[in-house]
Design an enzyme around this catalytic site. Structure first.
Site, PDB file in Angstrom:
ATOM      1  N   SER A 180      30.406  37.285  46.567  1.00 50.41           N
ATOM      2  CA  SER A 180      29.927  38.180  45.508  1.00 50.41           C
ATOM      3  C   SER A 180      28.603  37.692  44.932  1.00 50.41           C
ATOM      4  O   SER A 180      28.376  36.482  44.822  1.00 50.41           O
ATOM      5  CB  SER A 180      30.975  38.231  44.399  1.00 50.41           C
ATOM      6  OG  SER A 180      30.449  38.870  43.255  1.00 50.41           O
ATOM      7  N   THR A 182      28.898  47.264  47.083  1.00 44.74           N
ATOM      8  CA  THR A 182      30.133  47.770  46.477  1.00 44.74           C
ATOM      9  C   THR A 182      29.802  48.960  45.586  1.00 44.74           C
ATOM     10  O   THR A 182      28.992  48.853  44.673  1.00 44.74           O
ATOM     11  CB  THR A 182      30.812  46.663  45.655  1.00 44.74           C
ATOM     12  OG1 THR A 182      31.143  45.597  46.552  1.00 44.74           O
ATOM     13  CG2 THR A 182      32.066  47.169  44.981  1.00 44.74           C
ATOM     14  N   HIS A 237      38.647  48.588  44.570  1.00 46.19           N
ATOM     15  CA  HIS A 237      38.328  47.366  43.823  1.00 46.19           C
ATOM     16  C   HIS A 237      39.599  46.657  43.339  1.00 46.19           C
ATOM     17  O   HIS A 237      39.624  46.055  42.257  1.00 46.19           O
ATOM     18  CB  HIS A 237      37.422  47.695  42.635  1.00 46.19           C
ATOM     19  CG  HIS A 237      36.367  46.659  42.365  1.00 46.19           C
ATOM     20  ND1 HIS A 237      35.081  46.770  42.801  1.00 46.19           N
ATOM     21  CD2 HIS A 237      36.409  45.482  41.687  1.00 46.19           C
ATOM     22  CE1 HIS A 237      34.373  45.720  42.405  1.00 46.19           C
ATOM     23  NE2 HIS A 237      35.160  44.920  41.723  1.00 46.19           N
ATOM     24  N   ILE A 288      47.178  44.110  49.919  1.00 49.98           N
ATOM     25  CA  ILE A 288      47.713  43.529  51.167  1.00 49.98           C
ATOM     26  C   ILE A 288      48.317  42.161  50.861  1.00 49.98           C
ATOM     27  O   ILE A 288      47.611  41.264  50.377  1.00 49.98           O
ATOM     28  CB  ILE A 288      46.588  43.446  52.220  1.00 49.98           C
ATOM     29  CG1 ILE A 288      46.217  44.864  52.637  1.00 49.98           C
ATOM     30  CG2 ILE A 288      47.019  42.637  53.432  1.00 49.98           C
ATOM     31  CD1 ILE A 288      44.833  45.015  53.113  1.00 49.98           C
TER      32      ILE A 288
HETATM   33  C1  LIG Z   1      39.125  38.745  39.719  1.00 54.68           C
HETATM   34  C2  LIG Z   1      38.503  39.697  40.694  1.00 54.68           C
HETATM   35  C3  LIG Z   1      37.103  39.744  40.803  1.00 54.68           C
HETATM   36  C4  LIG Z   1      36.506  40.612  41.728  1.00 54.68           C
HETATM   37  N1  LIG Z   1      35.138  40.598  41.878  1.00 54.68           N
HETATM   38  C5  LIG Z   1      34.562  41.405  42.814  1.00 54.68           C
HETATM   39  C6  LIG Z   1      33.156  41.363  43.045  1.00 54.68           C
HETATM   40  O1  LIG Z   1      32.418  40.601  42.431  1.00 54.68           O
HETATM   41  N2  LIG Z   1      32.661  42.197  43.988  1.00 54.68           N
HETATM   42  C7  LIG Z   1      33.435  43.072  44.722  1.00 54.68           C
HETATM   43  O2  LIG Z   1      32.933  43.802  45.575  1.00 54.68           O
HETATM   44  N3  LIG Z   1      34.776  43.081  44.532  1.00 54.68           N
HETATM   45  C8  LIG Z   1      35.340  42.286  43.612  1.00 54.68           C
HETATM   46  N4  LIG Z   1      36.701  42.316  43.443  1.00 54.68           N
HETATM   47  C9  LIG Z   1      37.503  43.213  44.299  1.00 54.68           C
HETATM   48  C10 LIG Z   1      37.904  42.520  45.600  1.00 54.68           C
HETATM   49  O3  LIG Z   1      36.799  42.299  46.448  1.00 54.68           O
HETATM   50  C11 LIG Z   1      38.906  43.390  46.384  1.00 54.68           C
HETATM   51  O4  LIG Z   1      38.379  44.683  46.527  1.00 54.68           O
HETATM   52  C12 LIG Z   1      40.285  43.457  45.724  1.00 54.68           C
HETATM   53  O5  LIG Z   1      40.614  42.263  45.064  1.00 54.68           O
HETATM   54  C13 LIG Z   1      41.322  43.771  46.778  1.00 54.68           C
HETATM   55  O6  LIG Z   1      42.568  43.924  46.217  1.00 54.68           O
HETATM   56  P1  LIG Z   1      43.689  42.751  46.214  1.00 54.68           P
HETATM   57  O7  LIG Z   1      43.292  41.805  45.131  1.00 54.68           O
HETATM   58  O8  LIG Z   1      44.944  43.487  45.918  1.00 54.68           O
HETATM   59  O9  LIG Z   1      43.671  42.097  47.581  1.00 54.68           O
HETATM   60  C14 LIG Z   1      37.312  41.457  42.524  1.00 54.68           C
HETATM   61  C15 LIG Z   1      38.711  41.395  42.419  1.00 54.68           C
HETATM   62  C16 LIG Z   1      39.308  40.518  41.525  1.00 54.68           C
HETATM   63  C17 LIG Z   1      40.816  40.457  41.452  1.00 54.68           C
END
Ligand SMILES: Cc1cc2nc3c(=O)[nH]c(=O)nc-3n(C[C@H](O)[C@H](O)[C@H](O)COP(=O)(O)O)c2cc1C
Length: 393
Positions: free
Chosen positions: A111, A159, A281, A315
């Site tokens: 990220s 994103t 997300h 997942i």
């Molecule tokens: C604490 C946290 C921070 C995240 N930060 C980003 C980020 O900076 N950029 C992004 O594209 N997705 C971010 N995501 C989303 C993740 O890339 C991903 O889409 C998501 O966690 C997938 O779902 P899961 O946690 O159930 O596996 C974040 C998710 C979490 C839980």
């Protein structure tokens, strides 16, 4: 590899260990979805609605093949670490995820809000995909992407799925703006209740500095996480023309993350995306959006063959990966499971999580009589009639 004593067998156990190890505000920052958490819960629940249709006694080789390639990177298994901002759950943060994913033979997303610079992370695992939001103007975004490429990133992720939801019904995590004395006193009870977490940081010489090095402008210090976040909220969302512009300037493998509709998947392909990730997300944005996997069949029908299709959200086991692949994904990305592994065991905890997925995928392939992850087809799974929840083709 973790010692036998530290080894865990399920992602659920990694989560339990993370909860025991992390101060509550840190654990909740990972855990809670936006607002009521409806989307976050549905991401997981939807996989429970999908059933397998296993045949009996297929002609199978002794060893199944889990390898694939995504965004030009060869992977030993179709599971990638999703980009996640500021990984303060462990002092090594994204470097630990790079070590764990490298040892597992897969790639990681980094990220722009990460706490480690792309060059430092790519030096550990060169299968590095750098991720931006539309958090600045065109020129600054391109500069940021080019810096990451100079550091070793091989692909760019943009994103698209975000809004800026306010509170979380479960209690918003009290993440501090800066770690001054006043904040440390306020957070002391939560920290002292988790001495192993605190000791891990102190052994490595201090507490998280909460800066975002990949968002630094040339010649200037890295901004703080919250300053960067605030300036992002002031930037208008991109148009598809902006996405096509960035894609053309970048030139290399390009993933559009956060597609939930078949028409948007077509637009992303028209803008030149080499890959798209069906994603909401992890339920951290517009609450009430259906589970990502509910959108997958329609997106696959719309753009399969024109772009690599990934999926992320909910997942938690190898069987979930196999379900996503049967429905048209080439690979999946995992967010929270990777963070739980990181919190539970650092680099080897991350590796442990990927090994759980590897074992689970192999076991499901065996049951479905499929020699390789590339042989899975939609008829390997059964969907209930209302699975797509009205998401149009
Ligand atoms: C604490 C946290 C921070 C995240 N930060 C980003 C980020 O900076 N950029 C992004 O594209 N997705 C971010 N995501 C989303 C993740 O890339 C991903 O889409 C998501 O966690 C997938 O779902 P899961 O946690 O159930 O596996 C974040 C998710 C979490 C839980």
């Amino acid at each position: 590899m973790a010692s036998t004593r530290d080894w865990f067998e399920t992602v659920a156990e990694a989560r339990r260990r993370a909860r025991r190890r992390l101060p509550r505000p840190v654990f909740m920052a990972l855990e809670a979805g936006a607002e009521a958490g409806v989307t976050r819960a549905d991401n997981v629940a939807a996989f429970g609605e999908i059933r397998f249709a296993p045949p009996r006694l297929a002609d199978l080789p002794a060893k199944r093949d889990l390898r694939t390639s995504v965004l030009g990177a060869d992977l030993d298994l179709p599971v990638i670490a999703s980009p996640v901002g500021a990984q303060a759950v462990h002092p090594l943060g994204e470097v630990a995820v790079a070590m764990g994913t490298r040892d597992a033979g897969t790639a990681l997303g980094l990220s722009e809000f990460a706490s480690r610079a792309a060059a430092e992370v790519a030096a550990v695992n060169p299968k590095l995909f750098f991720q931006v939001h539309w958090s600045a103007d065109r020129a600054v975004l391109l500069e940021r992407a080019e810096n990451a490429r100079a550091g070793g990133a091989t692909a760019l992720i943009v994103t698209l799925d975000w809004s800026f939801p306010g509170g979380r019904d479960w209690g918003s995590p009290a993440i501090p703006e800066r770690l001054d004395l006043k904040t440390l006193v306020r957070l002391a009870p939560a920290g002292l209740a988790r001495p192993a977490y605190l000791a891990g940081w102190l052994r490595r010489g201090g507490l998280p500095d909460l800066t975002v090095p990949n968002m630094a402008r040339p010649g200037r210090p890295a901004p703080g996480f919250f300053d960067a976040y605030r300036s992002w909220t002031a930037v208008p969302p991109p148009t598809w023309a902006d996405i096509a512009w960035l894609r053309a300037r970048w030139g290399g493998p390009f993933l559009v993350k956060g597609v939930m509709r078949a028409d948007d998947a077509r637009r992303a392909v028209d803008a030149g995306a080499t890959a798209i990730s069906v994603s909401n997300h992890g339920g951290n944005n517009l609450d009430g959006t259906p589970a990502a996997v509910r959108a997958l069949p329609a997106v696959a029908a719309a753009v399969s063959g024109s772009a690599e299709i990934l999926l992320d959200g909910g997942i938690r086991r190898g069987g979930d990966v196999v379900k996503a692949l049967a429905l048209g994904a080439r690979a999946v990305m995992i967010g929270r499971p990777c963070l739980w592994g990181l919190a539970a065991g650092g680099p080897s905890g991350v590796r442990n999580v990927f090994d759980i997925f590897r074992t689970g995928i192999d076991s499901a392939l065996l049951a479905l009589g499929r020699p390789s992850v590339r042989d899975l087809v939609p008829s390997d799974v059964i969907l209930p009639a209302d699975f797509a929840r009205g998401l149009a083709e």
